[in-house]
Write an enzyme that holds these catalytic residues in place. Structure first.
Site, PDB file in Angstrom:
ATOM      1  N   SER A   5      90.358   9.944 -22.387  1.00  0.00           N
ATOM      2  CA  SER A   5      89.112   9.408 -21.831  1.00  0.00           C
ATOM      3  C   SER A   5      88.069   9.185 -22.928  1.00  0.00           C
ATOM      4  CB  SER A   5      88.587  10.354 -20.740  1.00  0.00           C
ATOM      5  OG  SER A   5      87.613   9.719 -19.950  1.00  0.00           O
ATOM      6  N   ASP A   7      94.718   5.664 -11.839  1.00  0.00           N
ATOM      7  CA  ASP A   7      93.439   6.146 -12.360  1.00  0.00           C
ATOM      8  C   ASP A   7      92.273   5.501 -11.603  1.00  0.00           C
ATOM      9  OD1 ASP A   7      91.276   6.942 -14.034  1.00  0.00           O
ATOM     10  OD2 ASP A   7      92.633   7.027 -15.743  1.00  0.00           O
ATOM     11  N   HIS A  53      93.367  10.419 -13.704  1.00  0.00           N
ATOM     12  CA  HIS A  53      92.569  10.468 -14.931  1.00  0.00           C
ATOM     13  C   HIS A  53      92.583  11.842 -15.596  1.00  0.00           C
ATOM     14  CE1 HIS A  53      89.783   8.547 -17.657  1.00  0.00           C
ATOM     15  NE2 HIS A  53      88.951   9.577 -17.576  1.00  0.00           N
TER      16      HIS A  53
END
Length: 343
Positions: free
Chosen positions: A167, A294, A322
């Site tokens: 991320s 996601d 995620h």
């Protein structure tokens, strides 16, 4: 009386015989059931053992499909894998978490990589995990990346590592590629902010959250560490939204772990423009791992990142949300090992 005794004796013998016969049937039935349960348990145990030992080195594009080599000897495959990894020169893998997470989120991946002889290390970025720094005081990407910078600075001259960034941790990965290209063997972006030169990590999420200006004005998740009359210093989503965005495919136990471990994210680092040059960042070997379920960074946005800043290879995880501890953690495990083996 004698006849009566004889009659009772015969009757008792008959009753005892019937009772013995009934007990024999009952015991035989019980033994048969126990044997059946034992065989069933043994079969399940063997099946689980085979699943836990199996690794056929299949390419990521086949993850989620049935392997054509499912009848191969799992022990032979594992031995072959271990021998292959034994020849790998750089075995150190540094795992960098994303916003709100910490080193704890890599617990499954660490165990799986160690099992095959690799050397994973998960770092807490500044103000994350068990690092006690107040996130409201972390204002730059350099400050946020300090644990990684320190790690790379202390590496022996002849050593390189593989970096994995999740991320917004992808920004730290890009920063490291620009400042320490000679110490990074490969950089793996996991549903991460793989930005281009002059781009901010926040810009990657802009399509999901709206413009930075709108987010700064309207978001109810902002934290004002220096007072309401000053610019926001961080943000943190409320738990229900966090669950929906990050953990839509994750096991309940992992979600429970995350809910007591997540921390606020410093805002400054993800609002900072990165300066990335072809001479340094451009020489790095980059790979991208897409997560197809996601909700925080949609597959479309991830695909756009890959198009605009093409990496050397792209891999996909079906059923991946995620969060680094996916409902299918072995998919990530296999992909990382596969990338490690790429010459």
């Amino acid at each position: 009386m004698g006849n009566s005794l004889i009659c009772r004796t015969k009757k008792d013998a008959k009753d005892n015989g019937s009772k013995s016969k009934r007990m024999g049937k009952s015991q035989r039935k019980m033994l048969a059931e126990e044997e059946f349960l034992h065989k069933q348990a043994l079969s399940m145990a063997l099946h689980q053992h085979q699943l836990s030992q199996r690794f056929d080195g299949s390419m990521s594009r086949r993850i989620g499909s049935t392997s054509s080599r499912r009848h191969a000897d799992p022990l032979a495959n594992e031995k072959k894998l271990l021998e292959s990894l034994e020849k790998i020169k750089f075995k150190k893998i540094v795992l960098l978490h994303g916003e709100g997470f910490g080193a704890w989120c890599w617990y499954k991946t660490i165990a799986q990589l160690e099992e095959v002889g690799l050397q994973p290390t998960a770092l807490d970025l500044t103000g994350s995990g068990i690092d006690l720094t107040d996130t409201n005081t972390v204002t730059t990407l350099a400050e946020y990346s300090k644990p990684l910078i320190k790690y790379l600075e202390n590496l022996p001259v002849d050593e390189k590592v593989i970096l994995v960034g999740h991320s917004s941790g992808g920004a730290c990965l890009s920063y490291a590629l620009e400042h320490f290209p000679e110490k990074i063997s490969k950089a793996i972006f996991l549903c991460a902010t793989m930005v281009s030169n002059g781009q901010r990590p926040f810009d990657v999420f802009a399509e999901e959250l709206g413009s930075a200006e709108r987010f700064m004005k309207e978001s109810q998740f902002l934290i004002y560490g220096n007072g309401k009359d000053k610019p926001p210093t961080g943000f943190m989503f409320e738990k229900q939204l966090m669950k929906a965005l990050y953990f839509n495919q994750s096991p309940t136990k992992d979600v429970a772990l995350a809910m007591v471990s997540m921390r606020s994210t410093p805002l400054g680092p993800i609002m900072e423009e990165l300066s990335l040059t072809p001479e340094k960042y451009g020489t790095g070997r980059r790979f991208y791992v897409q997560t197809l379920e996601d909700r925080a960074l949609s597959p479309d946005v991830q695909e756009k990142l890959v198009r605009e800043n093409p990496p050397e290879g792209v891999f996909k995880i079906k059923g991946g949300d995620h969060c680094p501890f996916f409902s299918r953690p072995q998919s990530l495990h296999k992909i990382l090992i596969e990338i490690v083996q790429i010459p």
